[in-house]
Scaffold this motif. Structure first.
Motif, PDB file in Angstrom:
ATOM      1  N   PHE A 171      -4.368  -6.321  43.831  1.00 43.30           N
ATOM      2  CA  PHE A 171      -4.544  -6.093  45.266  1.00 43.30           C
ATOM      3  C   PHE A 171      -3.671  -4.917  45.683  1.00 43.30           C
ATOM      4  O   PHE A 171      -2.461  -4.915  45.472  1.00 43.30           O
ATOM      5  CB  PHE A 171      -4.173  -7.332  46.087  1.00 43.30           C
ATOM      6  CG  PHE A 171      -4.573  -7.216  47.530  1.00 43.30           C
ATOM      7  CD1 PHE A 171      -5.799  -7.687  47.955  1.00 43.30           C
ATOM      8  CD2 PHE A 171      -3.741  -6.598  48.461  1.00 43.30           C
ATOM      9  CE1 PHE A 171      -6.191  -7.558  49.281  1.00 43.30           C
ATOM     10  CE2 PHE A 171      -4.122  -6.457  49.793  1.00 43.30           C
ATOM     11  CZ  PHE A 171      -5.353  -6.951  50.205  1.00 43.30           C
ATOM     12  N   ASP A 172      -4.338  -3.901  46.250  1.00 43.37           N
ATOM     13  CA  ASP A 172      -3.630  -2.721  46.735  1.00 43.37           C
ATOM     14  C   ASP A 172      -3.972  -2.587  48.216  1.00 43.37           C
ATOM     15  O   ASP A 172      -5.116  -2.290  48.573  1.00 43.37           O
ATOM     16  CB  ASP A 172      -4.068  -1.480  45.964  1.00 43.37           C
ATOM     17  CG  ASP A 172      -3.250  -0.252  46.326  1.00 43.37           C
ATOM     18  OD1 ASP A 172      -2.895  -0.106  47.517  1.00 43.37           O
ATOM     19  OD2 ASP A 172      -2.983   0.575  45.442  1.00 43.37           O
ATOM     20  N   GLU A 173      -2.996  -2.802  49.060  1.00 45.86           N
ATOM     21  CA  GLU A 173      -3.250  -2.794  50.502  1.00 45.86           C
ATOM     22  C   GLU A 173      -3.853  -1.462  50.956  1.00 45.86           C
ATOM     23  O   GLU A 173      -4.718  -1.433  51.837  1.00 45.86           O
ATOM     24  CB  GLU A 173      -1.952  -3.074  51.254  1.00 45.86           C
ATOM     25  CG  GLU A 173      -2.142  -3.200  52.761  1.00 45.86           C
ATOM     26  CD  GLU A 173      -0.878  -3.664  53.468  1.00 45.86           C
ATOM     27  OE1 GLU A 173      -0.763  -3.383  54.673  1.00 45.86           O
ATOM     28  OE2 GLU A 173      -0.025  -4.300  52.807  1.00 45.86           O
ATOM     29  N   ARG A 213      -8.822  -3.097  55.333  1.00 47.98           N
ATOM     30  CA  ARG A 213      -7.418  -3.079  55.762  1.00 47.98           C
ATOM     31  C   ARG A 213      -7.300  -2.791  57.263  1.00 47.98           C
ATOM     32  O   ARG A 213      -6.435  -3.367  57.938  1.00 47.98           O
ATOM     33  CB  ARG A 213      -6.630  -2.049  54.963  1.00 47.98           C
ATOM     34  CG  ARG A 213      -7.126  -0.615  55.107  1.00 47.98           C
ATOM     35  CD  ARG A 213      -6.340   0.341  54.218  1.00 47.98           C
ATOM     36  NE  ARG A 213      -6.806   1.714  54.369  1.00 47.98           N
ATOM     37  CZ  ARG A 213      -7.861   2.216  53.735  1.00 47.98           C
ATOM     38  NH1 ARG A 213      -8.544   1.449  52.918  1.00 47.98           N
ATOM     39  NH2 ARG A 213      -8.226   3.477  53.924  1.00 47.98           N
ATOM     40  N   GLU A 268      -5.868   0.411  49.312  1.00 44.28           N
ATOM     41  CA  GLU A 268      -7.252   0.555  48.847  1.00 44.28           C
ATOM     42  C   GLU A 268      -8.162  -0.548  49.366  1.00 44.28           C
ATOM     43  O   GLU A 268      -9.389  -0.450  49.213  1.00 44.28           O
ATOM     44  CB  GLU A 268      -7.299   0.546  47.316  1.00 44.28           C
ATOM     45  CG  GLU A 268      -6.603   1.738  46.676  1.00 44.28           C
ATOM     46  CD  GLU A 268      -6.674   1.690  45.163  1.00 44.28           C
ATOM     47  OE1 GLU A 268      -7.189   0.682  44.608  1.00 44.28           O
ATOM     48  OE2 GLU A 268      -6.222   2.650  44.518  1.00 44.28           O
ATOM     49  N   TYR A 269      -7.613  -1.587  49.966  1.00 43.50           N
ATOM     50  CA  TYR A 269      -8.425  -2.703  50.438  1.00 43.50           C
ATOM     51  C   TYR A 269      -9.422  -2.222  51.492  1.00 43.50           C
ATOM     52  O   TYR A 269      -9.045  -1.566  52.475  1.00 43.50           O
ATOM     53  CB  TYR A 269      -7.523  -3.808  51.009  1.00 43.50           C
ATOM     54  CG  TYR A 269      -8.271  -4.965  51.620  1.00 43.50           C
ATOM     55  CD1 TYR A 269      -9.382  -5.532  50.989  1.00 43.50           C
ATOM     56  CD2 TYR A 269      -7.878  -5.502  52.854  1.00 43.50           C
ATOM     57  CE1 TYR A 269     -10.064  -6.595  51.557  1.00 43.50           C
ATOM     58  CE2 TYR A 269      -8.558  -6.565  53.430  1.00 43.50           C
ATOM     59  CZ  TYR A 269      -9.660  -7.106  52.770  1.00 43.50           C
ATOM     60  OH  TYR A 269     -10.355  -8.165  53.332  1.00 43.50           O
ATOM     61  N   SER A 321      -9.052  -3.679  45.407  1.00 48.73           N
ATOM     62  CA  SER A 321      -8.550  -2.417  44.864  1.00 48.73           C
ATOM     63  C   SER A 321      -9.640  -1.843  43.970  1.00 48.73           C
ATOM     64  O   SER A 321     -10.679  -2.471  43.750  1.00 48.73           O
ATOM     65  CB  SER A 321      -7.258  -2.618  44.056  1.00 48.73           C
ATOM     66  OG  SER A 321      -7.537  -3.312  42.854  1.00 48.73           O
ATOM     67  N   ARG A 322      -9.379  -0.664  43.441  1.00 48.15           N
ATOM     68  CA  ARG A 322     -10.366  -0.050  42.552  1.00 48.15           C
ATOM     69  C   ARG A 322     -10.480  -0.806  41.234  1.00 48.15           C
ATOM     70  O   ARG A 322     -11.417  -0.570  40.461  1.00 48.15           O
ATOM     71  CB  ARG A 322      -9.980   1.404  42.285  1.00 48.15           C
ATOM     72  CG  ARG A 322      -8.804   1.559  41.314  1.00 48.15           C
ATOM     73  CD  ARG A 322      -8.366   2.980  41.155  1.00 48.15           C
ATOM     74  NE  ARG A 322      -7.676   3.447  42.344  1.00 48.15           N
ATOM     75  CZ  ARG A 322      -7.095   4.635  42.441  1.00 48.15           C
ATOM     76  NH1 ARG A 322      -7.158   5.485  41.419  1.00 48.15           N
ATOM     77  NH2 ARG A 322      -6.475   4.996  43.545  1.00 48.15           N
ATOM     78  N   HIS A 323      -9.542  -1.703  40.967  1.00 48.90           N
ATOM     79  CA  HIS A 323      -9.494  -2.388  39.681  1.00 48.90           C
ATOM     80  C   HIS A 323     -10.238  -3.728  39.668  1.00 48.90           C
ATOM     81  O   HIS A 323     -10.286  -4.388  38.629  1.00 48.90           O
ATOM     82  CB  HIS A 323      -8.036  -2.629  39.275  1.00 48.90           C
ATOM     83  CG  HIS A 323      -7.232  -1.369  39.213  1.00 48.90           C
ATOM     84  ND1 HIS A 323      -7.511  -0.350  38.337  1.00 48.90           N
ATOM     85  CD2 HIS A 323      -6.168  -0.955  39.954  1.00 48.90           C
ATOM     86  CE1 HIS A 323      -6.659   0.640  38.514  1.00 48.90           C
ATOM     87  NE2 HIS A 323      -5.827   0.297  39.491  1.00 48.90           N
TER      88      HIS A 323
END
Length: 639
Positions: free
Chosen positions: A21-23, A29, A25-26, A55-57
């Motif tokens: 989780f990347d805030e 957000r 990239e969400y 996230s992109r992942h």
């Protein structure tokens, strides 16, 4: 799946610690910030269900579709199980690189689905085409393998796209992976057309057609035995370009349905400059035709989709909104591709009771889908035929109607389905069964004994599939004084997906005999009340054609000495050979007294035999004897 992580707080903690989780990239957000809500909390309670990526992942929509995850958070499932199992959590398309040389303003864009880099002949052909096409178009070359490509492509094409590493074989045959790849290409470049240059990539063609992007298929190799992927390729391509006239002739003999597609001959494999130029011009012409055709079909699609009267009419047919939009698109964008000859593919008809044969004959239609033409005319009060539907009240018994039912069971393990279907009916029906060995006859006897039922069981040669046992083995049945005779069999389709074959057989049996409804009682009641009714069979939601069977049908017509009106390109028939008939309605066919040597030996071809022709002419024979036919339809029951 049970909530093994406990309450929401534990899930939030697990997601924070996952590294997935990347805030920044969400996707949602800003919405979370506007609500003054913790982003991870927002993701787990709202965003993930709407397909928002943390996230992109990690792609939750992809993960759920690819691995059939239902009923729980895809990300939580991955943290608990998927990561340990090595399951992919982002589509393969994320590993594609897009090396762009630059796109020119005002130039159209086309995608070339390239052959394997290891196929030097096909790669050389593709390179020559790119060199020629780049004068008029920006070409995006798409590879499916991570092998080194010819350096020349990097200099000639506007863009080269392909995976950054060697991937496992056959990854692109996965429907989910293919869908994500195509969506990525379309979103990035909005191509006006697609060129399929090899067998390696032809399974992607229907996916592009579904997005209303016309495809040109390039065929260089000779025809071999039939393949399902070729059927899909020919069905979905707007234009087919052959490397030579002999190649086109060979493919037309093996795959007759290409008669309903525009074909072009261009010397694709030649390295001579004049031939390369001719091939390029032929290909450009084919692409312009494909784009024009799709533009025309798109206009038809929009006109139908936005017509209040048409939508009201289709809704009255019991078709749901989403299903309706999908089927209209299929009719226009795939079915509408037919430009001549019979509509050789199973195109949805959108409605029950539509007499496509009568409509096509009156309008002198020689191709395409008559339903589309009919809807655009907005003529909803004509061209209908009788449809027999399940009765909501008890079916009136007609004791004077003597009925027999023949069932051929080469596969005895499905015979019990027939007995269970018969049990829901009250009308007395004499049962006749056939198979090809004594051992199978004993199995049928044991099944009958378990149900306390009786039947006349006969053993016949394994010839003529289910038609031979009916018309030759049980020929005497038609002279035994029965008013109505039914025919079913233990159908299994060797040329289709096994699960589809099972569903189709059960669909046909429910519509012909019974299951949730007493359809045999309902059908026999209809025969008793209408002496002109000669044939009843299940409604098929497709517009069907002759395919490879017209010449056989014409020979039968000549032998029967009837004018069956076989010129019709579109017509209804008992697809699957489940039906009820009045013996005198089929008298010209019965009078042929077909013998066992009239039928082909096993293995029987998928198409183009006397068996397929007989199946298709039943309605014509019925009408030639001054009877009419009806179909059965159970709303909500699909194949």
């Amino acid at each position: 799946m049970a909530d093994t992580t406990g309450d929401l707080g534990k899930r939030i903690t697990a997601v924070r610690a996952s590294g997935l989780f990347d805030e920044a990239e969400y996707e949602f957000r800003d919405e979370a910030a506007a609500r003054q809500q913790d982003p991870v909390h927002h993701y787990l309670t709202s965003g993930e269900a709407r397909g928002g990526r943390p996230s992109r992942h990690f792609n939750p929509s992809y993960y759920a579709a690819q691995h059939s995850i239902k009923g729980d958070s895809p990300l939580i499932h991955y943290l608990l199980f998927g990561r340990k199992m090595g399951l992919r959590c982002v589509p393969v398309s994320t590993e594609f690189t897009f090396a762009e040389n630059g796109f020119r303003e005002g130039f159209g864009r086309t995608v070339l689905l390239a052959p394997d880099p290891g196929d030097s002949t096909a790669s050389d052909m593709a390179l020559r085409l790119v060199q020629g096409l780049q004068r008029s178009l920006d070409v995006i070359v798409v590879y499916l393998d991570g092998l080194p490509v010819q350096p020349a492509f990097g200099k000639e094409a506007a863009c080269i796209a392909g995976p950054s590493r060697q991937l496992e074989a056959g990854w692109d045959a996965n429907l989910t992976e293919a869908a994500y790849l195509i969506a990525e290409i379309v979103e990035r470049y909005q191509p006006a057309s697609v060129i399929c240059s090899s067998s390696r990539t032809r399974h992607l063609v229907p996916r592009f057609a579904a997005k209303s992007i016309p495809t040109v298929a390039l065929i260089c190799e000779d025809a071999s035995e039939r393949e399902r992927s070729r059927y899909d390729l020919y069905r979905s391509s707007a234009v087919i370009v052959f490397a030579s006239e002999s190649t086109r002739t060979g493919h037309a003999a093996c795959y007759p349905w290409i008669a309903s597609r525009r074909t072009v001959v261009a010397p694709l494999l030649s390295s001579q400059p004049e031939n390369v130029e001719a091939a390029t011009q032929g290909l450009l012409s084919a692409m312009r035709h494909a784009q024009f055709l799709f533009a025309e079909l798109t206009a038809k699609h929009e006109r139908i989709k936005n017509s209040p009267r048409i939508l009201e009419f289709l809704t009255s047919e019991g078709i749901g909104a989403q299903q309706m939009k999908t089927r209209i698109r299929q009719n226009c964008m795939v079915g509408g591709l037919a430009t001549g000859g019979a509509p050789a593919f199973p195109i949805p008809r959108l409605m029950t009771g539509f007499d496509s044969r009568r409509y096509a004959a009156e309008r002198k239609l020689t191709g395409g889908n008559p339903v589309i033409d009919y809807l655009l005319e907005e003529r909803f009060d004509t061209f209908r035929r009788p449809v027999i539907r399940p009765q909501t009240s008890a079916v009136q018994a007609h004791g004077s109607c003597r009925a027999a039912l023949h069932g051929h069971y080469y596969y005895t393990d499905v015979a019990e389905e027939l007995l269970l279907a018969l049990r829901v009916n009250l009308h007395p029906i004499d049962l006749y069964l056939s198979t090809d060995t004594e051992a199978k006859a004993q199995e049928l006897s044991a099944i009958l004994a378990r149900h306390a039922m009786k039947a006349d069981i006969r053993i016949f040669p394994n010839k003529g599939r289910d038609i031979g046992p009916l018309l030759t083995g049980f020929r005497d049945l038609f002279d035994a004084g029965y008013d109505v005779i039914g025919h079913v069999h233990g159908k299994r389709s060797a040329y289709t997906n096994a699960d589809f074959g099972e569903r189709w057989r059960r669909y046909l049996l429910q519509h012909t005999v019974g299951g949730n409804h007493c359809m045999a009682d309902t059908i026999l009641s209809a025969f008793a009340q209408n002496e002109s009714l000669g044939l009843v069979f299940p409604e098929d939601d497709r517009v069907l054609g002759w395919e490879r069977n017209l010449e056989y049908a014409r020979r039968l017509e000549s032998h029967m000495r009837i004018d069956g009106g076989l010129r019709s390109a579109s017509f209804d028939f008992p697809a699957g050979s489940f039906f009820w008939c009045r013996p005198r309605a089929l008298q010209p066919l019965l009078a042929l007294n077909l013998a066992w040597n009239d039928y082909p030996d096993e293995p029987v071809s998928e198409d183009g035999t006397i068996l397929h022709a007989i199946e298709r002419i039943l309605g014509f024979v019925c009408e030639a004897t001054r009877h009419h036919y009806a179909t059965t339809h159970i709303q909500g029951l699909a194949r």
